[in-house]
Design a protein around this motif. Structure first.
Motif, PDB file in Angstrom:
ATOM      1  N   PHE A   1      -3.047   0.980  -7.773  1.00 58.81           N
ATOM      2  CA  PHE A   1      -2.008   0.511  -6.855  1.00 58.81           C
ATOM      3  C   PHE A   1      -1.102  -0.508  -7.557  1.00 58.81           C
ATOM      4  O   PHE A   1       0.117  -0.517  -7.351  1.00 58.81           O
TER       5      PHE A   1
ATOM      6  N   ALA B   1       2.661   0.157  -6.070  1.00 59.88           N
ATOM      7  CA  ALA B   1       2.512   0.588  -4.673  1.00 59.88           C
ATOM      8  C   ALA B   1       2.310  -0.572  -3.699  1.00 59.88           C
ATOM      9  O   ALA B   1       2.009  -0.350  -2.537  1.00 59.88           O
TER      10      ALA B   1
ATOM     11  N   THR C   1      -1.906  -3.020   2.203  1.00 61.15           N
ATOM     12  CA  THR C   1      -2.638  -2.640   0.993  1.00 61.15           C
ATOM     13  C   THR C   1      -4.169  -2.654   1.139  1.00 61.15           C
ATOM     14  O   THR C   1      -4.830  -1.695   0.698  1.00 61.15           O
TER      15      THR C   1
ATOM     16  N   ILE D   1       2.745   4.950  -3.058  1.00 62.72           N
ATOM     17  CA  ILE D   1       1.342   5.011  -2.631  1.00 62.72           C
ATOM     18  C   ILE D   1       0.748   6.350  -3.054  1.00 62.72           C
ATOM     19  O   ILE D   1      -0.370   6.413  -3.587  1.00 62.72           O
TER      20      ILE D   1
END
Ligand code: FES
Ligand code: FES
Length: 161
Positions: free
Chosen positions: A91, A96, A103, A142
């Motif tokens: 991530f 992302a 998150t 993502i």
């Protein structure tokens, strides 16, 4: 009431828990695990996702009393002494994370997906993350992060065989 459970492998006790209190509140406010986020408190956004006995749940919808003697694993428990989990690192590397509110839930949900399906299709990823809302990224980063984590995990398994 007192609630006793295991959080990220360690026994924890929370005192003076009100009967209507959520697991999310207990984690954030009573046992010092603020990683899980409170964005809607209605089971709509997935920001509060944690493992409860190895099954991802929205911790805002779980009454604290329901976790008595059970095992909870939060986003804080994905990393270990060797460092971040590959999902967490992916991530970061894929960019992302913007505000980061979604998150923690996405990390737990992605971690679960890759445990079940190490090489998910894009449809699998979309389906697995359909309960996790993000207002910032437009989801493409993502998707990239999940694909990257999957590739790295499979590479790691391949090299250790
Ligand atoms: S805070 Fe639990 S689903 Fe949104
Ligand atoms: S990064 Fe802001 S809500 Fe997802």
């Amino acid at each position: 009431m007192r609630v006793t459970f295991t959080a990220n492998g360690k026994p924890v006790e929370a005192d003076d828990v009100w009967e209507g209190e959520s697991l999310l509140y207990v984690l954030r406010e009573r046992v010092g695990l603020p990683g899980s986020k409170n964005a809607c408190e209605q089971g709509e956004c997935g920001s509060c996702t944690v493992y409860l006995d190895d099954v991802p749940v929205c911790s805002c919808l779980v009454a604290a009393g329901q976790v008595q003697d059970r095992e909870v694993r939060t986003v804080e428990g994905l990393a270990d002494e060797s460092g971040l989990d590959p999902v967490q690192q992916a991530f970061i590397d894929a960019g992302a994370v913007q505000c980061g509110f979604c998150t923690p839930g996405l990390l737990v949900q992605t971690h679960d997906l890759l445990e079940r399906e190490p090489q998910p299709s894009d449809t699998d990823i979309r389906e697995a993350l359909s309960g996790n809302l993000c207002r910032c990224t437009g989801y493409e980063k993502i998707m990239d992060a999940v694909r990257l984590a999957s590739a790295r995990k499979c590479q790691k398994v391949g090299t250790s065989e």
